[in-house]
Design an enzyme around this catalytic site. Structure first.
Site, mmCIF file in Angstrom:
data_model
loop_
_atom_site.group_PDB
_atom_site.id
_atom_site.type_symbol
_atom_site.label_atom_id
_atom_site.label_comp_id
_atom_site.label_asym_id
_atom_site.label_seq_id
_atom_site.Cartn_x
_atom_site.Cartn_y
_atom_site.Cartn_z
ATOM 1 N N SER A 262 35.560 -1.941 70.581
ATOM 2 C CA SER A 262 34.452 -1.276 71.274
ATOM 3 C C SER A 262 34.581 0.222 71.077
ATOM 4 O O SER A 262 35.698 0.726 70.891
ATOM 5 C CB SER A 262 34.502 -1.570 72.770
ATOM 6 N N ASP A 263 33.458 0.938 71.118
ATOM 7 C CA ASP A 263 33.604 2.377 71.248
ATOM 8 C C ASP A 263 34.171 2.638 72.645
ATOM 9 O O ASP A 263 34.047 1.799 73.546
ATOM 10 C CB ASP A 263 32.283 3.126 71.015
ATOM 11 N N TRP A 264 34.775 3.778 72.800
ATOM 12 C CA TRP A 264 35.519 4.084 74.038
ATOM 13 C C TRP A 264 34.557 4.183 75.232
ATOM 14 O O TRP A 264 33.804 5.143 75.350
ATOM 15 C CB TRP A 264 36.312 5.373 73.840
#
Ligand code: BGC
Length: 730
Positions: A262-264
């Site tokens: 996932s993106d952060w």
């Protein structure tokens, strides 16, 4: 003697037995899939779940009991990020983590040179490996849709073919080091404004023809080991757990066997994360090492809620095993790959690579009366003006910000090249002056006045300005507010011109900027963000030691409203607060300018040289082809000038009578070649006809219409020198 031989015998026996006892997952001679299966069979449910989410800002858990290591990640994509505290974004103040900064990816794309992209990937991969990272969070290949996107500098431009050709060797280069490339941000993350919430609506054609090809190439050809889901939503679902993008396209159609990270902070829901293809959840939240509260790592969507759901039977363990298999596969390919090289860090080769990439990417956009190059010794006094001549351009911009071992500024590079007695500097403008009041005006006026005085007595002026990595410039988190240059640079340039017309303008940016003074200046170059070797590369190009050969990877509009997305108003960019409709559809970048007959300020693919080239005699091996053929096209290119230089031969196809809307031209092949003065070379381009297909929405598949097509061969999307007509039969 006897005792000695007995003990040697015992030792051999014990070594042998240790060997025999080695579990399958640790045996590198076993096939990876068998090792995965074995490791999975040894793990508890808790251990498996623990692998699917972060345990710190940039790392996720291994299985300590089994010797399976943690996964350490790093930004990306222009250099290896400094070490940060366990739970925080802030730097941990290590003293051994200052990296080499490579040029921004827009510069790499502008090289139009896949070999240079491989060099980039290999070099940055070596730095990541040296720093013991398993995953490099890059490269980024989101399409340049508007010139306002704060993160365009981290991407590879507006054309899906160019970005596809450039991303593959980057990924391969990184992964040769036993470091996974994490291609980002999948997908349709084309703006920073409202990036966490915006819901993108785009047609299937736009999706498949424009926004997915570079990711597809990275997966199918580059064999990327990981990919990062983006923050935005697509068709109502966040991209980090988007069934269509992750399950159906990435994992099923493209058979991606790596890890979706996932993106952060891009994960929002347990059910969707479990079911829709997310494998590793990062950055959702942290509240420190000691807290066991609701926002600690164990409360991630893929942590306790996942574990409880598995225990209660809500989630099928198969889904967990798939995620963990992918993570183990990546670990075996990277950290547990006993053959992986050791890497290198801030080596002379990396400086050399950074400089070479920078030199290949600088784009000469205007050069009246051969204002450039300026050979050493030509002028006694050269005035260098502009904040970007001295400012660090590797710091800022968000997650790609770097702590570097060194950065040669343009002023340093030019001073080294021309000599301290030749160069005189004045700042001219300041990014600190942002207020719109009388005091600020006075401050700006005095900077301008001082610069004008300096250029008045100079033989030549080099202005180095553009954008920087501040918020609302080329930076993550939000978009630019206008196309214009900030900090009153237009006013400064006009003022400089009143005192000295021998002015070369150098723009440092990852985006197009407005240039109201263009017709008045004799020379202009786009110099991007060039990293550690910026000053040396710029000095080599300006002095003529290196002939510029970069080409624009995106179009420069004359005015903002000429940009396709922006021309449709708010609903098309930046969206109405909830939804954003990609109204320009497949007509992105030059596809829009060409088809709508709008003249850009500078077209895609454009870039000049200190020499000139001629293209003649383009022919194909046949004139009638099937859709399975690869067309061989040859064209003669001659260097008609007096200096060695490189040209990029670009081939764009046009379908003569399309049955659906097609752009007037689409790039389908290019080749960068180096020619000595006077030299002629025959350049061969291969054009697989299957790449000419459009995405047929009704049939939900790719389709090539039989009929007539033109192959346009030129030096930019609007400078076509040769045309060849071909027929595609059924
Ligand atoms: C960015 C990613 C980056 C991540 C980790 C996010 O805010 O969008 O590109 O890799 O942070 O720093």
């Amino acid at each position: 003697m006897r005792i000695l031989s007995i003990s040697i015998f015992c030792l051999l026996l014990s070594l042998n037995s240790t060997k025999a006892q080695k579990p399958i997952y640790l045996d590198v001679n076993q096939p990876i899939e068998k090792r995965i299966e074995n490791a999975l069979s040894l793990m508890t449910l808790e251990e498996k779940v623990a692998m699917c989410h972060a345990q710190s800002k940039f790392c996720s858990k291994g299985v300590p009991r089994l010797g399976i290591p943690e996964v350490w990640m790093t930004d990306g994509p222009h250099g290896i990020r400094e070490e940060v505290f366990w739970d925080e974004w802030s730097g941990a103040k290590w003293t051994n983590d200052s990296c080499t900064a490579f040029p921004a990816l827009t510069c790499l794309a502008a090289s139009f040179n896949p070999e240079v992209s491989h060099l980039y990937g290999k070099s940055i991969g070596e730095e990541a490996r040296y720093r013991n990272k398993s995953v490099l969070l890059g490269p980024g290949v989101n399409i340049y849709r508007t010139p306002l996107n704060g993160r365009n500098f981290e991407y590879m431009g507006e054309d899906p073919y160019l970005s596809s050709r450039m991303v593959v060797p980057y990924v391969q280069g990184v992964q040769e080091n036993g470091v996974a490339a994490c291609v980002k941000h999948f997908a349709l993350n084309n703006q920073e404004k409202e990036r966490f919430t915006v819901n993108v609506e785009a047609s299937d054609r736009a999706l498949y023809e424009i926004y997915l090809p570079a990711f597809k190439a990275a997966v199918l050809e580059g064999k990327a080991w990981s990919i990062m889901g983006s923050y935005n939503q697509f068709r109502g679902q966040h991209c980090c757990h988007n069934d269509l993008l992750l399950n159906r396209i990435l994992k099923s159609d493209w058979k991606f066997d790596g890890v979706v990270i996932s993106d952060w902070g891009g994960t929002h829901d347990s059910d969707q994360s479990v079911n829709n293809g997310l494998d590793l959840e990062m950055g959702t939240w942290t509240d420190g090492l000691t807290t066991k509260g609701t926002s600690s790592y164990s409360s991630y969507y893929l942590a306790n809620p996942f574990l409880q759901g598995l225990k209660s039977g809500k989630y099928n363990e198969k889904l967990l095993n798939d995620k963990v298999s992918r993570l183990l596969r990546m670990i075996f390919r990277t950290t547990m790959n006993t053959d992986r090289p050791y890497g290198k860090f801030i080596s002379p080769e990396h400086s050399e690579a950074a400089r070479k990439i920078a030199e290949q990417g600088i784009v000469l956009l205007r050069n009246e009366h051969q204002t450039l190059p300026i050979p050493v010794g030509k002028y006694k006094r050269i005035a260098v003006i502009g904040e970007n001549a001295t400012r660090s351009l590797v710091i800022g911009g968000g997650s790609s910000s770097l702590k570097v071992a060194y950065e040669v500024s343009p002023l340093e590079g030019l001073t080294k090249k021309y000599g301290i007695e030749t160069i005189v500097y004045s700042k001219g403008y300041s990014s600190e002056i942002t207020e719109n009041n009388a005091k600020s005006k006075l401050a700006a006026d005095s900077l301008i006045q001082a610069a004008v005085e300096v250029v008045r007595n100079a033989d030549a002026v080099i202005f180095i300005g553009g954008l920087n990595k501040n918020y609302f410039q080329d930076s993550e988190g939000d978009d630019r507010k206008s196309l214009a240059l900030p900090y009153e640079q237009d006013r400064l340039i006009n003022a400089l011109l009143t005192a000295n017309k021998n002015l070369a303008v150098l723009i440092c940016s990852g985006n197009a900027v407005e240039m109201p003074w263009l017709s008045k200046i004799p020379a202009l170059a786009q110099v991007w963000y060039l990293g550690s070797e910026a000053g040396n590369a710029i000095a080599n190009i300006l002095s003529g030691e290196v002939n510029p050969s970069g080409k624009l990877p995106f179009s420069f509009p004359k005015k903002l409203e000429d940009n396709a997305a922006i021309s449709f108003g708010k609903i098309s960019y930046p969206g109405d607060g909830k939804k954003e409709e990609y109204k320009e559809d497949i007509l992105v970048g030059y596809r829009w300018f060409d088809t709508k007959k709008i003249t850009p300020l500078f077209p895609f693919g454009f870039g000049m040289s200190y020499t000139t080239f001629e293209m003649t005699k383009a022919i194909t091996d046949k004139t009638i082809f099937t859709s399975d053929d690869v067309i061989k096209l040859v064209v003669n290119v001659k260097n008609t000038g007096k200096m060695k230089g490189s040209e990029v031969v670009q081939a764009y196809i046009s379908e003569i009578k399309p049955t659906v809307l097609r752009p007037l031209k689409e790039l389908k092949a290019f080749s960068k070649i180096m020619l000595d003065a006077g030299e002629v070379k025959q350049v061969e381009l291969n054009l697989p006809v299957k790449d000419w297909a459009f995405y047929d929405e009704k049939a939900t598949g790719w389709k090539i219409n039989p009929g007539r097509y033109t192959i346009n061969i030129g030096t930019s999307s609007s400078d076509i020198r040769q045309r060849v007509n071909v027929q595609i039969k059924k």
